[in-house]
Write a protein that holds these residues in place. Structure first.
Motif, PDB file in Angstrom:
ATOM      1  N   GLU A   1       0.355   0.031 -10.147  1.00  0.00           N
ATOM      2  CA  GLU A   1       1.801  -0.019 -10.095  1.00  0.00           C
ATOM      3  C   GLU A   1       2.389   0.923  -9.066  1.00  0.00           C
ATOM      4  OE1 GLU A   1       2.545   0.512 -14.215  1.00  0.00           O
ATOM      5  OE2 GLU A   1       2.250  -1.640 -14.611  1.00  0.00           O
ATOM      6  N   PRO A   2       3.523   0.500  -8.458  1.00  0.00           N
ATOM      7  CA  PRO A   2       4.169   1.344  -7.443  1.00  0.00           C
ATOM      8  C   PRO A   2       4.527   2.703  -8.014  1.00  0.00           C
ATOM      9  CG  PRO A   2       5.167  -0.831  -7.483  1.00  0.00           C
ATOM     10  CD  PRO A   2       4.240  -0.771  -8.656  1.00  0.00           C
ATOM     11  N   VAL A   3       4.430   3.705  -7.170  1.00  0.00           N
ATOM     12  CA  VAL A   3       4.772   5.056  -7.568  1.00  0.00           C
ATOM     13  C   VAL A   3       6.217   5.284  -7.177  1.00  0.00           C
ATOM     14  CG1 VAL A   3       4.329   7.499  -7.191  1.00  0.00           C
ATOM     15  CG2 VAL A   3       2.425   5.858  -7.223  1.00  0.00           C
ATOM     16  N   THR A   4       7.067   5.558  -8.170  1.00  0.00           N
ATOM     17  CA  THR A   4       8.473   5.819  -7.867  1.00  0.00           C
ATOM     18  C   THR A   4       8.716   7.306  -8.015  1.00  0.00           C
ATOM     19  OG1 THR A   4       8.962   5.304 -10.167  1.00  0.00           O
ATOM     20  CG2 THR A   4       9.341   3.573  -8.559  1.00  0.00           C
TER      21      THR A   4
ATOM     22  N   GLY B   1       0.820  -1.213   0.000  1.00  0.00           N
ATOM     23  CA  GLY B   1       0.000   0.000   0.000  1.00  0.00           C
ATOM     24  C   GLY B   1       0.854   1.264   0.000  1.00  0.00           C
ATOM     25  N   GLU B   2       1.979   1.230   0.714  1.00  0.00           N
ATOM     26  CA  GLU B   2       2.858   2.392   0.717  1.00  0.00           C
ATOM     27  C   GLU B   2       3.526   2.557  -0.635  1.00  0.00           C
ATOM     28  OE1 GLU B   2       5.291   1.636   4.183  1.00  0.00           O
ATOM     29  OE2 GLU B   2       3.989   2.883   5.441  1.00  0.00           O
ATOM     30  N   GLY B   3       3.902   1.421  -1.239  1.00  0.00           N
ATOM     31  CA  GLY B   3       4.506   1.468  -2.565  1.00  0.00           C
ATOM     32  C   GLY B   3       3.561   2.061  -3.595  1.00  0.00           C
ATOM     33  N   LEU B   4       2.296   1.768  -3.441  1.00  0.00           N
ATOM     34  CA  LEU B   4       1.285   2.269  -4.385  1.00  0.00           C
ATOM     35  C   LEU B   4       0.829   3.688  -4.038  1.00  0.00           C
ATOM     36  CD1 LEU B   4      -1.036  -0.896  -4.586  1.00  0.00           C
ATOM     37  CD2 LEU B   4       0.693  -0.212  -6.251  1.00  0.00           C
ATOM     38  N   ARG B   5       1.395   4.207  -2.927  1.00  0.00           N
ATOM     39  CA  ARG B   5       0.914   5.493  -2.373  1.00  0.00           C
ATOM     40  C   ARG B   5      -0.589   5.415  -2.114  1.00  0.00           C
ATOM     41  NH1 ARG B   5       5.730   6.192  -2.354  1.00  0.00           N
ATOM     42  NH2 ARG B   5       6.937   7.969  -3.141  1.00  0.00           N
ATOM     43  N   ALA B   6      -1.014   4.299  -1.547  1.00  0.00           N
ATOM     44  CA  ALA B   6      -2.439   4.058  -1.317  1.00  0.00           C
ATOM     45  C   ALA B   6      -2.802   4.159   0.157  1.00  0.00           C
ATOM     46  CB  ALA B   6      -2.821   2.669  -1.845  1.00  0.00           C
ATOM     47  N   ILE B   7      -1.828   3.803   1.010  1.00  0.00           N
ATOM     48  CA  ILE B   7      -2.082   3.786   2.455  1.00  0.00           C
ATOM     49  C   ILE B   7      -0.986   4.573   3.145  1.00  0.00           C
ATOM     50  CG2 ILE B   7      -2.310   2.329   4.508  1.00  0.00           C
ATOM     51  CD1 ILE B   7      -3.024  -0.001   2.624  1.00  0.00           C
TER      52      ILE B   7
ATOM     53  N   ASN C   1      -3.231 -10.811  -1.771  1.00  0.00           N
ATOM     54  CA  ASN C   1      -3.467 -11.996  -2.602  1.00  0.00           C
ATOM     55  C   ASN C   1      -3.223 -11.752  -4.084  1.00  0.00           C
ATOM     56  OD1 ASN C   1      -4.505 -14.421  -0.977  1.00  0.00           O
ATOM     57  ND2 ASN C   1      -5.669 -12.710  -0.103  1.00  0.00           N
ATOM     58  N   HIS C   2      -3.312 -10.485  -4.492  1.00  0.00           N
ATOM     59  CA  HIS C   2      -3.145 -10.186  -5.915  1.00  0.00           C
ATOM     60  C   HIS C   2      -1.812  -9.505  -6.209  1.00  0.00           C
ATOM     61  CE1 HIS C   2      -7.110 -11.581  -6.780  1.00  0.00           C
ATOM     62  NE2 HIS C   2      -7.685 -10.715  -5.987  1.00  0.00           N
ATOM     63  N   GLN C   3      -0.881  -9.580  -5.260  1.00  0.00           N
ATOM     64  CA  GLN C   3       0.406  -8.907  -5.477  1.00  0.00           C
ATOM     65  C   GLN C   3       1.235  -9.658  -6.526  1.00  0.00           C
ATOM     66  OE1 GLN C   3       3.459  -9.402  -2.277  1.00  0.00           O
ATOM     67  NE2 GLN C   3       1.750 -10.362  -1.180  1.00  0.00           N
ATOM     68  N   LEU C   4       2.037  -8.844  -7.215  1.00  0.00           N
ATOM     69  CA  LEU C   4       2.939  -9.389  -8.223  1.00  0.00           C
ATOM     70  C   LEU C   4       4.368  -9.186  -7.713  1.00  0.00           C
ATOM     71  CD1 LEU C   4       1.013  -7.840 -11.260  1.00  0.00           C
ATOM     72  CD2 LEU C   4       0.978 -10.243 -10.496  1.00  0.00           C
ATOM     73  N   PRO C   5       5.323  -9.947  -8.288  1.00  0.00           N
ATOM     74  CA  PRO C   5       6.700  -9.925  -7.758  1.00  0.00           C
ATOM     75  C   PRO C   5       7.312  -8.533  -7.639  1.00  0.00           C
ATOM     76  CG  PRO C   5       6.457 -11.680  -9.360  1.00  0.00           C
ATOM     77  CD  PRO C   5       5.183 -10.917  -9.398  1.00  0.00           C
ATOM     78  N   ASP C   6       6.925  -7.584  -8.479  1.00  0.00           N
ATOM     79  CA  ASP C   6       7.558  -6.263  -8.438  1.00  0.00           C
ATOM     80  C   ASP C   6       6.836  -5.272  -7.516  1.00  0.00           C
ATOM     81  OD1 ASP C   6       5.238  -5.894  -9.802  1.00  0.00           O
ATOM     82  OD2 ASP C   6       6.119  -4.748 -11.464  1.00  0.00           O
ATOM     83  N   GLY C   7       5.895  -5.783  -6.746  1.00  0.00           N
ATOM     84  CA  GLY C   7       5.204  -4.885  -5.829  1.00  0.00           C
ATOM     85  C   GLY C   7       3.976  -4.228  -6.427  1.00  0.00           C
ATOM     86  N   SER C   8       3.642  -4.553  -7.656  1.00  0.00           N
ATOM     87  CA  SER C   8       2.385  -4.060  -8.203  1.00  0.00           C
ATOM     88  C   SER C   8       1.273  -5.061  -7.846  1.00  0.00           C
ATOM     89  CB  SER C   8       2.490  -3.844  -9.711  1.00  0.00           C
ATOM     90  OG  SER C   8       2.966  -5.007 -10.337  1.00  0.00           O
ATOM     91  N   VAL C   9       0.060  -4.640  -8.105  1.00  0.00           N
ATOM     92  CA  VAL C   9      -1.081  -5.453  -7.669  1.00  0.00           C
ATOM     93  C   VAL C   9      -2.108  -5.575  -8.788  1.00  0.00           C
ATOM     94  CG1 VAL C   9      -3.024  -5.585  -6.063  1.00  0.00           C
ATOM     95  CG2 VAL C   9      -0.793  -4.789  -5.254  1.00  0.00           C
ATOM     96  N   ARG C  10      -2.498  -6.816  -9.081  1.00  0.00           N
ATOM     97  CA  ARG C  10      -3.519  -7.056 -10.095  1.00  0.00           C
ATOM     98  C   ARG C  10      -4.877  -6.650  -9.527  1.00  0.00           C
ATOM     99  NH1 ARG C  10      -7.098 -10.686 -12.326  1.00  0.00           N
ATOM    100  NH2 ARG C  10      -7.322 -11.830 -10.369  1.00  0.00           N
ATOM    101  N   VAL C  11      -5.684  -6.008 -10.337  1.00  0.00           N
ATOM    102  CA  VAL C  11      -7.014  -5.594  -9.874  1.00  0.00           C
ATOM    103  C   VAL C  11      -8.042  -6.638 -10.286  1.00  0.00           C
ATOM    104  CG1 VAL C  11      -8.782  -3.794  -9.989  1.00  0.00           C
ATOM    105  CG2 VAL C  11      -6.366  -3.171 -10.188  1.00  0.00           C
ATOM    106  N   PRO C  12      -8.787  -7.200  -9.341  1.00  0.00           N
ATOM    107  CA  PRO C  12      -9.832  -8.157  -9.718  1.00  0.00           C
ATOM    108  C   PRO C  12     -10.810  -7.492 -10.687  1.00  0.00           C
ATOM    109  CG  PRO C  12      -9.674  -7.960  -7.322  1.00  0.00           C
ATOM    110  CD  PRO C  12      -8.760  -6.936  -7.900  1.00  0.00           C
TER     111      PRO C  12
END
Length: 420
Positions: free
Chosen positions: A416-419, A140-146, A391-402
């Motif tokens: 995708e993570p915000v860099t 969540g921090e990587g995505l700037r979501a939480i 559960n939907h995380q991908l190896p690079d820290g991004s997350v698939r959206v159901p």
RNA sequence: GGAGGCGUCGCCUAGUCCGGUCUAUGGCGCCCGCCUGCUAAGCGGGUUGAGGGCUCAAACCCUCUCGCGGGUUCAAAUCCCGCCGCCUCCGCCA
């Protein structure tokens, strides 16, 4: 609150239920004794009062000595009536207090025992095979979501900001939940989140877990921990019409919980927080339909869990772990990869007539009225973000959206993570 | 925050000043019956809720219930006090 008549007729059933929950059995006999003395003191009061009334009617027509004699007599009676009334009121109050003590009678089939004695009914979906596991906060921090750091800065521990896709994700979950409910025939409701003491008490939340509830001292109001509370109060003291089937409401509200006594538990991330949002199903139905309705609520919960594509299991909660209002409770728990454990995402309770009796929600039934049954169940909460991210995380820290949530995230398939 | 008004048995409403067959009026709606080719109209009856007694159950009887809680009185919908809710106006803040 239980039916006194039932306690009178079948006290062993109530004793057995109290025992299964690990709660007081003696209260049953105290109740029976209080009921007995209430009825006898009530009879005494009513007898005196009837006499007083019938004599009182003669006074306007009487005159002279006859009138004086009557007045003297009724004066005496008046005092006796007052005393009898006070005595009856006192006994009634003791009975009222005792009535609130016993918890709801658990249904047949509910596992006995405490928190760890649940029975797993089924497990659905496969756990994700992950080489590297990030937990929801890292994701969540990587995505700037939480943002829990700023949550703590502004409001303290167990508070958080949801930003960007985090905010969208929460609204997506809630909107999906609400749509699901509306499709199923529920009336969507946005409820008050501050309620009066009677309502909070009526729903059974001021019992053993009273210290979980926020109270606004200055206004004598409580912050609700779930919209179950205002929705249960919605029809309080009403006679409802269930001839066209159950009354079903889907409440959307913020929820507030003090989380007293959970220090050190789930302190990381947004698993256990003081404030979150929830869409909650609430159903008023006939007593004899409650078991079927409970199964339907569970069905809608599972439909939602299927939509967010997380592995989960359904448990039948043991008697000692039920809230005081619930006669049976099913929890759906999602798999939490970062901790290799199950995490409660939904909970559905059949409160039978327990809440309705306290709140005075009745229906017409041959010649009189009778309490209805109330049930509730979760359709989506902020916490679901945790299960989705992990559960939907991908190896690079991004997350698939159901798929079911993509419409609420601008059609994105992957977050995708915000860099920067 | 200030001033005023209101709260009656599903809905509307009479009654409250001046306490006593108020056992709460009337209308609408609803239910039952009568009448009528059918429907409507008409006629008659019923229709707040809670608790208790008697009973296998009902019928029936009793008590409470006029927003809630106290008080005065032999007696309260009615008089007095407190509270809650709603409405209107003023002020304040959007």
């Amino acid at each position: 609150m239980l039916d006194l008549r039932q306690i009178r007729e079948d006290p062993d059933r109530v004793r057995a239920s109290q025992r299964a929950r690990g709660e007081s059995v003696d209260v049953v006999d105290q109740l029976l004794a209080a009921d007995e003395s209430r009825r006898s003191s009530l009879s005494e009061f009513e007898r005196l009062r009837a006499e007083q009334k019938s004599l009182g009617k003669l006074i306007p027509q009487a005159s002279g000595d006859e009138k004086q004699a009557l007045l003297a007599k009724t004066r005496e009676l008046s005092a006796a009536v007052k005393a009898a009334e006070a005595a009856a009121a006192e006994v009634q109050q003791r009975l009222d207090e005792l009535s609130l003590v016993p918890s709801n009678i658990v249904l047949d089939g509910v596992p006995a025992g405490g928190e760890d004695d649940y029975v797993v009914l089924r497990e659905v979906g496969g756990k994700p095979a992950l080489n590297t596991v990030r937990d929801h906060l890292e994701l969540g921090e990587g995505l700037r979501a939480i943002d829990t750091e700023r949550g703590a800065k502004v409001s303290g521990a167990r508070f958080y900001f949801l930003t960007g896709v985090g905010a969208q994700l929460e609204l997506g979950i809630l909107n999906l939940a609400l749509s699901t409910a509306v499709e199923a025939g529920f009336t969507p409701v946005i409820t008050p989140t501050l309620v009066r003491p009677e309502v909070m008490r009526g729903t059974g939340f001021l019992g053993a877990h009273a210290d979980e509830v926020y109270r606004l001292e200055a206004d004598d109001l409580y912050l609700v921990g779930t919209s179950e509370v205002p929705l249960a109060g919605y029809h309080a003291d009403e006679i409802v019409d269930l001839s066209d089937g159950p009354l079903r409401y889907a409440g959307w509200s913020a929820c507030y919980r003090r989380e007293a006594g959970s220090y050190g538990k789930d302190t990381r991330g947004i698993i256990r927080v003081h404030q979150f949002q929830k869409v909650e199903m609430f159903s008023y139905c006939r007593q004899e339909d409650a078991v079927d309705e409970h199964a339907r609520l569970l069905g809608w919960e599972e439909q939602m869990l299927a939509a967010i594509e997380v592995p989960y299991r359904v448990i039948d909660v043991a008697a000692g772990d039920l809230g005081s209002s619930a006669a049976r409770k099913f929890d759906c728990e999602a798999w939490l990869p970062s901790q290799s454990r199950w995490l409660e995402l939904t909970s559905t309770s059949n409160c039978t007539t327990f809440q309705a009796r306290r709140l005075g929600v009745r229906e017409r039934a041959d010649g009189g009225t009778r309490p209805v049954a109330t049930l509730n169940g979760t359709l989506g909460t902020t916490r679901w973000i945790v299960a989705i991210l992990e559960n939907h995380q991908l190896p690079d820290g991004s997350v698939r959206v159901p798929e079911a949530l993509r419409a609420y995230l601008g059609g994105r398939e992957v977050l995708e993570p915000v860099t920067r």
